[in-house]
Design a protein around this motif. Structure first.
Motif, short mmCIF file in Angstrom:
data_model
loop_
_atom_site.label_atom_id
_atom_site.label_comp_id
_atom_site.label_asym_id
_atom_site.label_seq_id
_atom_site.Cartn_x
_atom_site.Cartn_y
_atom_site.Cartn_z
N ARG A 161 0.80 -1.22 0.00
CA ARG A 161 0.00 0.00 0.00
C ARG A 161 0.83 1.27 0.00
N TYR A 203 5.95 7.31 -6.06
CA TYR A 203 5.89 7.56 -7.51
C TYR A 203 7.05 6.94 -8.28
N ILE A 216 -2.95 -3.61 -1.01
CA ILE A 216 -4.23 -3.18 -1.56
C ILE A 216 -4.30 -3.75 -2.97
N TYR A 266 -6.39 1.27 -7.11
CA TYR A 266 -5.43 2.17 -6.47
C TYR A 266 -4.24 2.50 -7.36
N TYR A 267 -3.57 1.45 -7.86
CA TYR A 267 -2.37 1.75 -8.63
C TYR A 267 -2.67 2.01 -10.11
N THR A 324 -4.97 4.05 -11.07
CA THR A 324 -5.15 5.51 -11.14
C THR A 324 -3.82 6.23 -10.91
N LYS A 325 -3.06 5.74 -9.94
CA LYS A 325 -1.78 6.40 -9.67
C LYS A 325 -0.85 6.30 -10.88
N PHE A 353 -1.96 8.61 -13.71
CA PHE A 353 -1.61 10.01 -13.44
C PHE A 353 -0.12 10.24 -13.75
N VAL A 384 3.06 2.80 7.50
CA VAL A 384 2.09 3.71 6.87
C VAL A 384 1.25 4.40 7.94
N LEU A 385 0.73 3.61 8.89
CA LEU A 385 -0.18 4.19 9.87
C LEU A 385 0.57 5.12 10.82
N ALA A 411 0.89 8.27 8.92
CA ALA A 411 -0.40 8.93 8.76
C ALA A 411 -0.78 9.64 10.05
N THR A 465 4.19 8.49 -0.05
CA THR A 465 3.07 7.57 0.06
C THR A 465 1.82 8.08 -0.63
N ARG A 466 1.88 9.28 -1.14
CA ARG A 466 0.63 9.83 -1.65
C ARG A 466 0.28 9.29 -3.03
#
Ligand code: HEM
Lengths: 293, 435
Positions: free
Chosen positions: B39, B43, B240, B245-246, B248-249, B252, B408-409, B412, B434-435
């Protein structure tokens, strides 16, 4: 945390070493090419209507440039990749259809064999390739004292000026951001206007002419332009400088006839991609917002 | 992670029918849609998709170019110009193909440095890494042959110089090198015969690359992705599904890459090339400087740094060959440079070394250029052969997070990436992590 505390110290020394090394290199990098660059003549960039994102040719300039080519350069230089019809096509000098026919008809073009097996000459048609001044390279050399006048079809892309060779800091980045592609015409302009008296003590080879822009400064082509040589009818100045700008622009068009189409399409593609990028970014953010990250 | 349960549900009769015969939809669903992916990929992980895009672009534009191109010494140069002038959209195909080769290398070098930084070559991904190096080699061969097709002065003399390197074998067994070179040339010099075979191979190799890419992705989907922490996936919450998720990433990131690509195609198509290549090949006239395309410059610097021709050739090929050994040269037990305070800096020193070698490759091999060329060539190999094995022994890695989820958490909740944890030594690429 004590682990990272211990290991941070050597890495700081290392960082210092890396920075020092880079600086030392950039330092010497700046120093060395200075003397190497002195062999390569310094050539200034010129303003051109076809530079930049919205660049396009100046029709009147291309027509004048063709006139200069036709009346002066064509005596020695061919342009084998061009056809007379190109002169009337969109994105170029855009001569009228009649003018193109007249230009083509003014040259005699070899053709044949006819029904009797004979080769013959006939007036040119728009679909014909530009007629070369010489039958072959050997004749061209023979007439020009051993030097070959090169074909000018892609000349404007076959030469450039040493911009980033001199290692101007980030000069390369500046050129990319500006989309700088006019090194060819910049050089051609400098070449046409670069004829001067050889400096004291230069030993000129027999039949050579001194030119500030030419590599090695000794060129077999005599200065082709002089003031009032070509009779412009649109009131533009009849100077070497103006002739040289016009013929350079014309040669750029000859080398890059699709430039206008390219830049126009490019703008649309960029705008499309920017909008797409924004939309995709928002989509991606929306999807990832459901996730802790 | 590839051994995850299939979650494919054939919904229609046709899908069920196909699933019993050729379960391609199931394969796509499990390996693309539902593929469990860490997850926390940043980039720098989007370059895999970008590279696939690049290969597709080269093949599509290349096939169209090949319909109009003439691989003969008399016709090649003019046929490229014919494409630029008379073929509908020919200029777009040709510039996209030429710029595309450069963009392909931009992407592959970033992808490669990403792997080096995050230790993606370490067990269990050695085969994945080796397949990557094979792709790099094939790309280099393909690009070299493609460049020759233009049959300009640089094309011709680059082929002459590079094929001539094999003649250095004469210093081992006299005659062998010359025999090989003449065999490659199909004659006693570079001629149209040579051009025709280069064209044939230039058409063939991209499809070989496509085949190795399939293996590369297979070898990726067995152990699964590495990730910026280098910590293996341990639990479901670490991953994930790839889609959405990936997808779309990646889309982009690909669009941003396409923006750069388009900038060059439409506004600086010849910037990355060399003006001399618009002069038709002339075997009787050597250009003053023979310089390869930018993506070969570091290797060219290495070749010329060594006074002995044969050893220079060995060093040049060695600079790629050494990459095959990287999984075993790195002795650290930690994958990601994020937790390797020393390696991180040596990594950047290596990046600088490659950039400097690239700069030197464009310069004549004399004076200070040559001295620096030698120093940095030596350092290139020292990095892999001495520093990598040594660091594993002397470096004390920082504590790695227990799991991807924890990392990650943790971040966050702190809300500021990993800046707090590694302030002061943060040399990580400046992209959002991580974004
Ligand atoms: C791995 C993928 C590929 C790479 C890296 C690559 C690279 C190159 C390069 C660097 C050039 C010279 C460009 C120039 O300066 O004008 C070129 C030219 C060419 N390539 Fe490719 N290529 C690839 C795939 C293909 C494929 C699949 C085909 C055909 C099916 C193809 C056909 C051609 C042709 C006909 C030319 C000569 C025309 C020209 O110069 O634009 N290429 N390629």
């Amino acid at each position: 945390m004590s682990i990272s505390g211990d290991s941070r110290r050597p890495s700081r020394t290392l960082r210092g070493a890396i920075i020092a090394l880079s600086l030392a290199f950039v330092g010497t990098g700046l120093g060395t090419p200075a003397h190497a660059a002195s062999e390569e003549p310094e050539i200034a960039k010129q303003p051109w209507s076809f530079s930049g994102v919205t660049g396009h040719y100046d029709r009147a300039q291309l027509q004048r440039g063709f006139q200069v080519y036709q009346e002066v350069c064509a005596a020695c230089h061919g342009m084998r990749l061009l056809r007379y019809r190109n002169l009337g096509e969109p994105g170029g000098p855009e001569f009228s259809a009649d003018a193109v026919k007249a230009i083509a008809a003014a040259v005699e073009v070899p053709d044949g064999p006819n029904d009797d097996g004979e080769m013959f000459e006939r007036p040119g048609r728009p679909a014909d390739a530009f007629r070369s001044p010489y039958a072959n390279d050997n004749e061209a050399r023979a007439v020009n004292g051993g030097a070959l006048p090169p074909d000018l079809s892609v000349m404007a892309k076959a030469r450039s000026i040493p911009t980033h060779a001199a290692f101007a800091p980030l000069g390369w980045a500046r050129d990319i951001i500006a989309g700088y592609q006019e090194g060819g015409p910049d050089y051609l302009h400098a070449l046409m206007t670069g004829y001067e008296d050889a400096p004291e003590g230069t030993e000129m080879v027999e039949g050579m002419h001194y030119n500030a822009a030419f590599a090695g400064h000794q060129i077999a082509m005599p200065s082709p332009l002089s003031d009032d040589l070509v009779d412009y009818t649109d009131g533009s100045p009849k100077t070497v400088d103006q002739y040289s700008r016009d013929v350079s622009a014309y040669l750029m068009w000859a080398a890059e006839p699709k430039l206008e189409e390219r830049k126009r399409l490019g703008l649309r593609v960029l705008i499309y991609l920017i909008i797409l990028a924004v939309l995709l970014y928002l989509t991606k953010r929306l999807i990832w917002s459901k996730l802790e990250h | 992670m590839a051994q995850h349960e299939s979650t494919y549900q054939p919904n229609t009769g046709v899908e069920r029918w196909l699933d019993d015969r050729l379960p391609l939809p199931r394969l796509m669903h499990d390996q693309v849609n539902a593929f469990p992916t860490p997850r926390n990929l940043n980039y720098w992980w989007t370059y895999g998709g970008i590279l696939t895009f690049c290969l597709a672009v080269q093949i599509i534009t290349g096939v169209v170019l090949a319909m109009h191109y003439q691989p003969s010494a008399e016709m090649a140069f003019d046929s490229v110009e014919h494409i630029m002038r008379n073929v509908n959209w020919g200029w777009l195909m040709r510039y996209t193909h030429a710029v595309g080769a450069s963009m392909f290398f931009v992407a592959v070098y970033i992808h490669f440095f990403r792997g080096l930084y995050y230790g993606s070559y370490k067990a269990p991904r050695e085969v994945l890494w080796i397949l990557g190096v094979i792709i790099l080699l094939l790309m280099m061969a393909t690009a070299f042959m493609g460049y020759s097709l233009v049959w300009g002065q640089m094309s011709f003399w680059a082929v002459t110089v590079i094929t001539n390197l094999f003649s250095s074998l004469d210093s081992i067994i006299p005659g062998v090198g010359t025999a090989i070179v003449e065999w490659i040339w199909g004659g006693y010099s570079v001629t149209g015969t040579t051009l025709t075979r280069l064209f044939s191979l230039h058409y063939l190799l991209p499809f070989a690359i496509a085949g190795v890419v399939v293996l590369h992705i297979w070898a990726l989907h067995v152990p699964g992705n590495n990730n910026p922490t280098g910590v293996s996936v341990k639990q479901n919450s670490d991953t994930i599904p790839f889609h959405p998720y990936y997808t779309t990433k990646d889309m982009f990131a690909l669009t941003l890459f396409a923006l750069l690509f388009a900038w060059f195609v439409f506004y600086a198509p010849n910037y990355l090339g060399h003006a001399d290549n618009y002069i038709e090949a002339n075997p009787l006239q050597t250009p003053p400087h023979i310089v390869p395309e930018w993506y070969f410059l570091p290797y060219y610097a290495i070749l010329r740094a060594i006074p002995n021709k044969l050893l220079g050739v060995i060093a040049m090929f060695g600079s790629i060959a050494v990459l095959f050994l990287v999984p075993w040269l790195d002795t650290s037990r930690v994958r990601s440079a994020r937790y390797r305070p020393l390696y991180k800096w040596f990594f950047w020193l290596f990046v600088i070394t490659c950039l400097v070698l690239g700069y030197l490759g464009a310069k004549p091999p004399e004076g200070a250029y040559l001295t620096f060329g030698r120093i940095f060539t030596a350092y290139y190999f020292i990095h892999f052969l001495i520093i990598m094995p040594l660091l594993g022994a002397i470096e004390t890695p920082r504590a790695t997070p227990k799991s991807i989820t924890e990392d990650v958490l943790d971040k966050a909740s702190k809300g500021d990436g990993d800046a707090g944890a590694i302030a002061g030594v943060s040399g990580a690429p400046a992209a959002p992590e991580t974004r």
